[in-house]
Scaffold this active site. Structure first.
Site, mmCIF file in Angstrom:
data_model
loop_
_atom_site.group_PDB
_atom_site.id
_atom_site.type_symbol
_atom_site.label_atom_id
_atom_site.label_comp_id
_atom_site.label_asym_id
_atom_site.label_seq_id
_atom_site.Cartn_x
_atom_site.Cartn_y
_atom_site.Cartn_z
ATOM 1 N N SER A 55 0.803 -1.092 0.132
ATOM 2 C CA SER A 55 0.088 0.021 0.043
ATOM 3 C C SER A 55 0.800 1.342 -0.030
ATOM 4 O O SER A 55 1.559 1.495 -0.810
ATOM 5 C CB SER A 55 -1.140 0.066 1.110
ATOM 6 O OG SER A 55 -2.136 0.930 0.762
ATOM 7 N N HIS A 63 3.543 14.531 5.459
ATOM 8 C CA HIS A 63 3.438 16.085 5.315
ATOM 9 C C HIS A 63 3.794 16.986 6.403
ATOM 10 O O HIS A 63 3.446 16.623 7.459
ATOM 11 C CB HIS A 63 1.799 16.401 4.989
ATOM 12 C CG HIS A 63 1.300 15.430 4.167
ATOM 13 N ND1 HIS A 63 1.478 15.539 2.656
ATOM 14 C CD2 HIS A 63 0.474 14.227 4.204
ATOM 15 C CE1 HIS A 63 0.903 14.516 2.155
ATOM 16 N NE2 HIS A 63 0.188 13.716 3.128
ATOM 17 N N CYS A 101 -1.827 -3.725 3.645
ATOM 18 C CA CYS A 101 -2.677 -4.709 3.453
ATOM 19 C C CYS A 101 -2.130 -5.918 4.526
ATOM 20 O O CYS A 101 -0.966 -5.744 4.852
ATOM 21 C CB CYS A 101 -2.519 -5.491 2.117
ATOM 22 S SG CYS A 101 -3.058 -4.183 0.778
#
Length: 140
Positions: free
Chosen positions: A63, A68, A83
């Site tokens: 995934s 940020h 996953c």
């Protein structure tokens, strides 16, 4: 077909502002967290903003991991989705320590679940004493 995944959302407060603006450091931090979890990094892209801050993304075979940063606020948000049913506790701790976070809000939820669920929440504090260890782990 069974769809199963774990989604971790981290709000990291009172981080080391220098780390939050250091693209090389953050890319290494995120890569190490993913690889230590046994995940394959398919692609990595980190973009610096002017005058400060950055967005980084690791595309994983299982995934993704994104970050940020807002150095002027000493804040970072991270999103770690994988996953499977892996326990990501060690990787979450590693990321938080690596940012020299003093306080973090960590949210965890299962993905691929077809009924309502409670989102798990954990507040983590006091990571200063672990800062040196994380820097040493990145150097090795």
């Amino acid at each position: 077909m069974i769809i199963q995944g774990k989604h971790i959302i981290i709000d990291a407060f009172e981080c080391d502002a220098l780390h939050l603006n250091n693209i090389t450091y953050l890319e290494a931090l995120c890569n190490k967290a993913a690889m230590d979890a046994g995940m394959e990094v398919l692609n990595s892209y980190f973009y610096p903003f002017q005058p400060q801050g950055l967005t980084g993304f690791l595309l994983l075979s299982t995934s993704h991991l994104s970050i940020h940063t807002w150095p002027e606020e000493r804040y970072a948000s991270l999103d770690f989705y994988t996953c499977g049913d892996q326990d990501l506790t060690a990787q979450v701790d590693f990321l938080i320590r690596g940012l020299s976070t003093k306080k973090a809000m960590v949210y965890s939820m299962e993905r691929g679940v077809s009924q309502p669920q409670l989102v798990k929440f954990n507040e983590m504090t006091a990571f200063d004493h672990l800062k040196e260890k994380t820097s040493q782990e990145l150097d090795s």
